[in-house]
Write a protein that holds these residues in place. Structure first.
Motif, PDB file in Angstrom:
ATOM      1  N   ALA A  65       0.828  -1.207   0.000  1.00 30.21           N
ATOM      2  CA  ALA A  65       0.000   0.000   0.000  1.00 30.21           C
ATOM      3  C   ALA A  65       0.861   1.256   0.000  1.00 30.21           C
ATOM      4  O   ALA A  65       0.536   2.240  -0.670  1.00 30.21           O
ATOM      5  CB  ALA A  65      -0.937  -0.004   1.200  1.00 30.21           C
ATOM      6  N   GLY A  66       1.959   1.226   0.753  1.00 27.84           N
ATOM      7  CA  GLY A  66       2.850   2.387   0.743  1.00 27.84           C
ATOM      8  C   GLY A  66       3.672   2.485  -0.528  1.00 27.84           C
ATOM      9  O   GLY A  66       3.929   3.583  -1.024  1.00 27.84           O
ATOM     10  N   LEU A  67       4.068   1.355  -1.070  1.00 31.82           N
ATOM     11  CA  LEU A  67       4.895   1.359  -2.272  1.00 31.82           C
ATOM     12  C   LEU A  67       4.118   1.872  -3.481  1.00 31.82           C
ATOM     13  O   LEU A  67       4.676   2.533  -4.361  1.00 31.82           O
ATOM     14  CB  LEU A  67       5.423  -0.048  -2.538  1.00 31.82           C
ATOM     15  CG  LEU A  67       6.439  -0.206  -3.668  1.00 31.82           C
ATOM     16  CD1 LEU A  67       7.641   0.683  -3.421  1.00 31.82           C
ATOM     17  CD2 LEU A  67       6.868  -1.655  -3.798  1.00 31.82           C
ATOM     18  N   LEU A  68       2.826   1.571  -3.539  1.00 32.54           N
ATOM     19  CA  LEU A  68       2.008   2.042  -4.655  1.00 32.54           C
ATOM     20  C   LEU A  68       1.855   3.561  -4.661  1.00 32.54           C
ATOM     21  O   LEU A  68       1.547   4.136  -5.697  1.00 32.54           O
ATOM     22  CB  LEU A  68       0.624   1.378  -4.610  1.00 32.54           C
ATOM     23  CG  LEU A  68       0.588  -0.122  -4.910  1.00 32.54           C
ATOM     24  CD1 LEU A  68      -0.816  -0.681  -4.715  1.00 32.54           C
ATOM     25  CD2 LEU A  68       1.073  -0.394  -6.339  1.00 32.54           C
ATOM     26  N   ARG A  69       2.062   4.195  -3.497  1.00 31.97           N
ATOM     27  CA  ARG A  69       1.971   5.659  -3.405  1.00 31.97           C
ATOM     28  C   ARG A  69       3.343   6.274  -3.172  1.00 31.97           C
ATOM     29  O   ARG A  69       3.447   7.336  -2.565  1.00 31.97           O
ATOM     30  CB  ARG A  69       1.029   6.036  -2.257  1.00 31.97           C
ATOM     31  CG  ARG A  69      -0.404   5.533  -2.411  1.00 31.97           C
ATOM     32  CD  ARG A  69      -1.077   6.126  -3.635  1.00 31.97           C
ATOM     33  NE  ARG A  69      -1.171   7.554  -3.525  1.00 31.97           N
ATOM     34  CZ  ARG A  69      -2.207   8.198  -2.970  1.00 31.97           C
ATOM     35  NH1 ARG A  69      -3.235   7.494  -2.505  1.00 31.97           N
ATOM     36  NH2 ARG A  69      -2.235   9.506  -2.914  1.00 31.97           N
ATOM     37  N   ARG A  70       4.381   5.632  -3.676  1.00 22.52           N
ATOM     38  CA  ARG A  70       5.739   6.073  -3.398  1.00 22.52           C
ATOM     39  C   ARG A  70       6.032   7.462  -3.955  1.00 22.52           C
ATOM     40  O   ARG A  70       6.907   8.167  -3.455  1.00 22.52           O
ATOM     41  CB  ARG A  70       6.742   5.078  -3.978  1.00 22.52           C
ATOM     42  CG  ARG A  70       6.682   4.937  -5.496  1.00 22.52           C
ATOM     43  CD  ARG A  70       7.614   3.846  -6.001  1.00 22.52           C
ATOM     44  NE  ARG A  70       7.599   3.727  -7.441  1.00 22.52           N
ATOM     45  CZ  ARG A  70       6.711   3.011  -8.127  1.00 22.52           C
ATOM     46  NH1 ARG A  70       5.775   2.338  -7.460  1.00 22.52           N
ATOM     47  NH2 ARG A  70       6.753   2.953  -9.446  1.00 22.52           N
ATOM     48  N   GLN A  71       5.316   7.878  -5.009  1.00 20.75           N
ATOM     49  CA  GLN A  71       5.563   9.182  -5.621  1.00 20.75           C
ATOM     50  C   GLN A  71       4.770  10.297  -4.950  1.00 20.75           C
ATOM     51  O   GLN A  71       4.908  11.457  -5.330  1.00 20.75           O
ATOM     52  CB  GLN A  71       5.227   9.129  -7.109  1.00 20.75           C
ATOM     53  CG  GLN A  71       6.121   8.176  -7.898  1.00 20.75           C
ATOM     54  CD  GLN A  71       5.752   8.117  -9.368  1.00 20.75           C
ATOM     55  OE1 GLN A  71       4.694   8.582  -9.767  1.00 20.75           O
ATOM     56  NE2 GLN A  71       6.639   7.544 -10.173  1.00 20.75           N
ATOM     57  N   ASP A 101      -0.253   8.408   5.647  1.00 23.42           N
ATOM     58  CA  ASP A 101      -1.703   8.231   5.814  1.00 23.42           C
ATOM     59  C   ASP A 101      -2.173   6.938   5.164  1.00 23.42           C
ATOM     60  O   ASP A 101      -3.039   6.232   5.712  1.00 23.42           O
ATOM     61  CB  ASP A 101      -2.450   9.422   5.210  1.00 23.42           C
ATOM     62  CG  ASP A 101      -2.228  10.700   5.996  1.00 23.42           C
ATOM     63  OD1 ASP A 101      -1.803  10.606   7.165  1.00 23.42           O
ATOM     64  OD2 ASP A 101      -2.469  11.798   5.435  1.00 23.42           O
ATOM     65  N   MET A 102      -1.614   6.620   4.002  1.00 20.80           N
ATOM     66  CA  MET A 102      -2.014   5.393   3.313  1.00 20.80           C
ATOM     67  C   MET A 102      -1.603   4.161   4.114  1.00 20.80           C
ATOM     68  O   MET A 102      -2.371   3.181   4.221  1.00 20.80           O
ATOM     69  CB  MET A 102      -1.376   5.357   1.919  1.00 20.80           C
ATOM     70  CG  MET A 102      -1.797   4.150   1.094  1.00 20.80           C
ATOM     71  SD  MET A 102      -3.588   4.052   0.839  1.00 20.80           S
ATOM     72  CE  MET A 102      -3.859   5.571  -0.092  1.00 20.80           C
ATOM     73  N   LEU A 103      -0.419   4.194   4.705  1.00 23.86           N
ATOM     74  CA  LEU A 103       0.030   3.072   5.521  1.00 23.86           C
ATOM     75  C   LEU A 103      -0.815   2.941   6.798  1.00 23.86           C
ATOM     76  O   LEU A 103      -1.114   1.828   7.237  1.00 23.86           O
ATOM     77  CB  LEU A 103       1.500   3.243   5.878  1.00 23.86           C
ATOM     78  CG  LEU A 103       2.489   2.982   4.734  1.00 23.86           C
ATOM     79  CD1 LEU A 103       3.906   3.346   5.166  1.00 23.86           C
ATOM     80  CD2 LEU A 103       2.447   1.524   4.311  1.00 23.86           C
TER      81      LEU A 103
END
Length: 218
Positions: A81-87, A95-97
């Protein structure tokens, strides 16, 4: 003989034993199912996360995502979930994590509200059986016209059995619920620690690129 006597005693519990029997089955089923689920969650897969970090350091983003996709671990799902929003910005990644952790904790807590509810209502089912048993005893007395022991023994037995089973099921549900809540809390702490470490790693990973972008063009 003892087993036969116990069965006869249970049969004297009356209609209140039907919901208590259902509650007891639910307590045992939920407790064992959650224990099995927590045994599968285990500890954070450090080896997997190290492999993912090495792929990311080498710039192999798709390979890192593939490793996380292949893992059934909830820690891998949070990392993904965090890697998909890395940018995104660091706050958005955090917040995503956090949202991913809450989702996993909610999934781990599945069934616990049922145990809590049973722990609260089972003694009342027993109390309901107690009232029915006493009413039955008085009805026997009114029909026979005397307060003989034989006239009231059936109703008193029903009352006592219902009370004992109601308390027993309620106590088992409360103990099981508290035990599982402790496991959920431990799981939450491990998950949040892994998420925090993952945020720091993603921020550190993006620092060289950000520094290069700030360098003046010759």
């Amino acid at each position: 003989m003892p087993s036969h006597s116990f069965l006869s005693l249970i049969q004297q519990g009356g209609i209140s034993l039907v919901p208590l029997g259902i509650c007891s089955v639910l307590v045992v089923t939920i407790f064992l199912e959650r224990l099995w689920a927590f045994s599968r969650m285990g500890r954070p897969p450090r080896e997997l996360l190290h492999r993912v970090e090495s792929r990311l350091t080498a710039g192999q983003w798709q390979e890192a995502l593939r490793l996380l996709d292949e893992s059934p671990s909830p820690y891998a799902r949070v990392a993904k979930a965090g890697l998909l929003r890395r940018q995104a910005s660091p706050q958005e990644v955090s917040d995503m994590l956090t949202l991913a952790c809450e989702t996993e904790v909610a999934s781990a807590s599945r069934g616990l509200p049922v145990l809590g509810t049973i722990g609260n209502v089972a003694p009342f089912f027993g109390l309901f059986g107690t009232v029915l048993g006493i009413m039955r005893a008085f009805q026997e007395v009114s029909h026979r016209g005397s307060a003989e022991a034989a006239a009231i023994s059936g109703g008193i037995a029903e009352a006592l059995v219902a009370t004992a089973l109601g308390l027993g099921v309620g106590i088992a549900a409360v103990i099981g619920n508290n035990w599982l809540q402790a496991l959920v809390e431990g799981f939450r702490l491990r998950l949040e620690r892994t998420a925090t470490e993952w945020v720091y790693f993603l921020q550190h990973l993006s620092e060289p690129t950000a520094e290069r972008d700030r360098e003046p063009v010759a």
